[in-house]
Design a protein around this motif. Sequence first.
Motif, PDB file in Angstrom:
ATOM      1  N   MET A   1      -8.477 -37.525 -21.293  1.00 53.90           N
ATOM      2  CA  MET A   1      -7.939 -35.854 -21.438  1.00 53.90           C
ATOM      3  C   MET A   1      -8.688 -34.966 -20.532  1.00 53.90           C
ATOM      4  SD  MET A   1      -8.403 -35.271 -25.604  1.00 53.90           S
ATOM      5  CE  MET A   1      -7.236 -35.698 -26.817  1.00 53.90           C
ATOM      6  N   PRO A   2      -7.913 -34.059 -19.890  1.00 52.65           N
ATOM      7  CA  PRO A   2      -8.449 -33.205 -18.752  1.00 52.65           C
ATOM      8  C   PRO A   2      -9.352 -32.237 -19.556  1.00 52.65           C
ATOM      9  CG  PRO A   2      -6.249 -32.539 -19.351  1.00 52.65           C
ATOM     10  CD  PRO A   2      -6.687 -33.760 -20.271  1.00 52.65           C
ATOM     11  N   ALA A   3     -10.824 -31.881 -18.837  1.00 51.24           N
ATOM     12  CA  ALA A   3     -11.542 -30.807 -19.335  1.00 51.24           C
ATOM     13  C   ALA A   3     -11.061 -29.600 -19.254  1.00 51.24           C
ATOM     14  CB  ALA A   3     -12.894 -31.219 -18.788  1.00 51.24           C
ATOM     15  N   PHE A   4     -11.111 -28.601 -19.903  1.00 53.34           N
ATOM     16  CA  PHE A   4     -10.666 -27.235 -19.809  1.00 53.34           C
ATOM     17  C   PHE A   4     -11.298 -26.377 -18.573  1.00 53.34           C
ATOM     18  CE2 PHE A   4     -10.575 -22.656 -20.660  1.00 53.34           C
ATOM     19  CZ  PHE A   4      -9.352 -22.566 -20.479  1.00 53.34           C
ATOM     20  N   ASP A   5     -10.757 -26.084 -17.853  1.00 61.21           N
ATOM     21  CA  ASP A   5     -11.086 -25.117 -16.689  1.00 61.21           C
ATOM     22  C   ASP A   5     -10.311 -23.974 -16.669  1.00 61.21           C
ATOM     23  OD1 ASP A   5     -12.127 -23.785 -14.358  1.00 61.21           O
ATOM     24  OD2 ASP A   5     -12.674 -25.570 -13.422  1.00 61.21           O
ATOM     25  N   PRO A   6     -10.750 -22.735 -16.992  1.00 61.94           N
ATOM     26  CA  PRO A   6      -9.801 -21.606 -17.047  1.00 61.94           C
ATOM     27  C   PRO A   6      -9.296 -21.161 -15.836  1.00 61.94           C
ATOM     28  CG  PRO A   6     -11.985 -20.831 -17.326  1.00 61.94           C
ATOM     29  CD  PRO A   6     -12.289 -22.243 -17.427  1.00 61.94           C
ATOM     30  N   ARG A   7     -10.000 -21.526 -14.823  1.00 60.04           N
ATOM     31  CA  ARG A   7      -9.515 -21.406 -13.501  1.00 60.04           C
ATOM     32  C   ARG A   7      -8.084 -22.322 -12.962  1.00 60.04           C
ATOM     33  NH1 ARG A   7     -14.847 -22.764 -10.371  1.00 60.04           N
ATOM     34  NH2 ARG A   7     -14.577 -24.480 -11.685  1.00 60.04           N
ATOM     35  N   VAL A   8      -8.226 -23.621 -13.447  1.00 61.49           N
ATOM     36  CA  VAL A   8      -6.955 -24.452 -12.946  1.00 61.49           C
ATOM     37  C   VAL A   8      -6.324 -25.195 -14.006  1.00 61.49           C
ATOM     38  CG1 VAL A   8      -8.405 -24.887 -10.929  1.00 61.49           C
ATOM     39  CG2 VAL A   8      -8.864 -26.262 -12.767  1.00 61.49           C
ATOM     40  N   SER A   9      -6.627 -25.251 -15.438  1.00 60.98           N
ATOM     41  CA  SER A   9      -6.136 -26.142 -16.146  1.00 60.98           C
ATOM     42  C   SER A   9      -4.677 -25.288 -16.638  1.00 60.98           C
ATOM     43  CB  SER A   9      -7.045 -25.971 -17.421  1.00 60.98           C
ATOM     44  OG  SER A   9      -8.184 -26.676 -17.398  1.00 60.98           O
TER      45      SER A   9
ATOM     46  N   ARG B   1      -7.236 -14.617 -16.957  1.00 58.81           N
ATOM     47  CA  ARG B   1      -7.377 -15.737 -18.202  1.00 58.81           C
ATOM     48  C   ARG B   1      -8.610 -15.648 -19.002  1.00 58.81           C
ATOM     49  NH1 ARG B   1      -5.850 -22.150 -17.575  1.00 58.81           N
ATOM     50  NH2 ARG B   1      -4.951 -22.497 -19.636  1.00 58.81           N
ATOM     51  N   SER B   2      -8.279 -15.622 -20.068  1.00 56.90           N
ATOM     52  CA  SER B   2      -9.421 -15.679 -21.060  1.00 56.90           C
ATOM     53  C   SER B   2     -10.051 -16.971 -21.219  1.00 56.90           C
ATOM     54  CB  SER B   2      -9.044 -15.110 -22.391  1.00 56.90           C
ATOM     55  OG  SER B   2      -8.382 -16.048 -23.238  1.00 56.90           O
ATOM     56  N   GLY B   3     -11.015 -17.021 -21.594  1.00 59.27           N
ATOM     57  CA  GLY B   3     -12.028 -18.083 -21.452  1.00 59.27           C
ATOM     58  C   GLY B   3     -12.036 -19.215 -22.680  1.00 59.27           C
ATOM     59  N   HIS B   4     -11.186 -18.948 -23.472  1.00 57.03           N
ATOM     60  CA  HIS B   4     -11.297 -19.901 -24.578  1.00 57.03           C
ATOM     61  C   HIS B   4     -10.613 -21.305 -24.412  1.00 57.03           C
ATOM     62  CE1 HIS B   4     -10.573 -21.825 -28.591  1.00 57.03           C
ATOM     63  NE2 HIS B   4     -11.579 -20.903 -29.192  1.00 57.03           N
ATOM     64  N   PRO B   5     -11.346 -22.264 -24.621  1.00 55.52           N
ATOM     65  CA  PRO B   5     -10.836 -23.792 -24.153  1.00 55.52           C
ATOM     66  C   PRO B   5      -9.641 -24.357 -24.843  1.00 55.52           C
ATOM     67  CG  PRO B   5     -13.050 -23.958 -25.835  1.00 55.52           C
ATOM     68  CD  PRO B   5     -12.726 -22.504 -25.460  1.00 55.52           C
ATOM     69  N   GLN B   6      -9.168 -23.447 -26.226  1.00 53.60           N
ATOM     70  CA  GLN B   6      -7.850 -23.870 -26.777  1.00 53.60           C
ATOM     71  C   GLN B   6      -6.910 -23.020 -26.537  1.00 53.60           C
ATOM     72  OE1 GLN B   6      -7.537 -27.431 -28.889  1.00 53.60           O
ATOM     73  NE2 GLN B   6      -8.230 -27.463 -26.807  1.00 53.60           N
ATOM     74  N   THR B   7      -7.281 -21.685 -26.924  1.00 47.77           N
ATOM     75  CA  THR B   7      -6.134 -20.648 -26.793  1.00 47.77           C
ATOM     76  C   THR B   7      -6.439 -19.634 -25.879  1.00 47.77           C
ATOM     77  OG1 THR B   7      -7.382 -19.780 -28.923  1.00 47.77           O
ATOM     78  CG2 THR B   7      -5.837 -21.132 -29.326  1.00 47.77           C
ATOM     79  N   SER B   8      -6.594 -19.987 -25.067  1.00 47.24           N
ATOM     80  CA  SER B   8      -6.819 -18.811 -23.717  1.00 47.24           C
ATOM     81  C   SER B   8      -5.417 -18.064 -23.494  1.00 47.24           C
ATOM     82  CB  SER B   8      -6.908 -19.502 -22.413  1.00 47.24           C
ATOM     83  OG  SER B   8      -5.934 -20.010 -21.766  1.00 47.24           O
TER      84      SER B   8
END
Length: 269
Positions: free
Chosen positions: A95-103, A123-130
């Motif tokens: 699974m890819p790790a969430f990174d708000p800059r590139v995911s 982009r907001s920083g939530h790792p699931q619901t940005s």
Amino acid sequence: MSAVARHLPLGGEHLAAQLHALGVRRGGVLMVHASMRAAGGGTGDMAHALSRALGSGGTLVVPSFTPENSDTSRAYLDRVRGLDEEAGAAVRAAMPAFDPRVSPAPTMGVLAEAVRLAPGARRSGHPQTSFAALGPAAARLLAGHRPDCHLGEDSPLARLYDADAQVLLLGTGFDRCTAFHLAEYRRPSPPRRRYRCVVAADGGRRWWEYEDVALDDGDFARLGDDFARARTGAVASGRVGAAPSRLFPLRSAVDFATGWLAEHRPEAR
């Protein structure tokens, strides 16, 4: 030229006229859920049309959710159904790790990805619901998205409520209406559950577990139909491109949904 239009391809004048006719406000805030398959035409033309319709000072917002990095998501459970423990562990390890800059947010559609990738997008920083946004209000709307609050008072949805944003369902149904989730948080003592996802950390990845409201969109289509019938003056209908579309105030939708959920989910009162 609007702040949004400066960063998106040219085109879409006819589409912009359709959006104006539907009621998109110049200078306002607009959250869009879109199916380009239903709308037809080019993604760039649609993105530019939205920016033209919003005009100078307008802000365009899209969901940029990432269920791909969670082993408690519906997407993961569907993917590993029938797999043995070793195969399931291999899926988690990849699974890819969430990174708000590139995911990327592939399940949100090509229009949402076009907005997320546009120069100047936030982009907001939530790792699931940005959420991603373009326009002068983007930073303010997306700030302070707490990582243990998917779609509640410490998320962009509450800021969109305060900003009197509009919601455009472009070729999609009420079952995709993210705004209704804010109403789930506004019930007294909503049910809660554990969530887990993998995030970027110190050049690597780590799993993060947290508790939040148990989100359930299973009855949103019925909720939306009742909202449209009860608030006929609030919900505008028309075509954008080839897609049947609806436009309505986010605040009206959330307020209606809060009462509707209290009646139709009595166990959560």
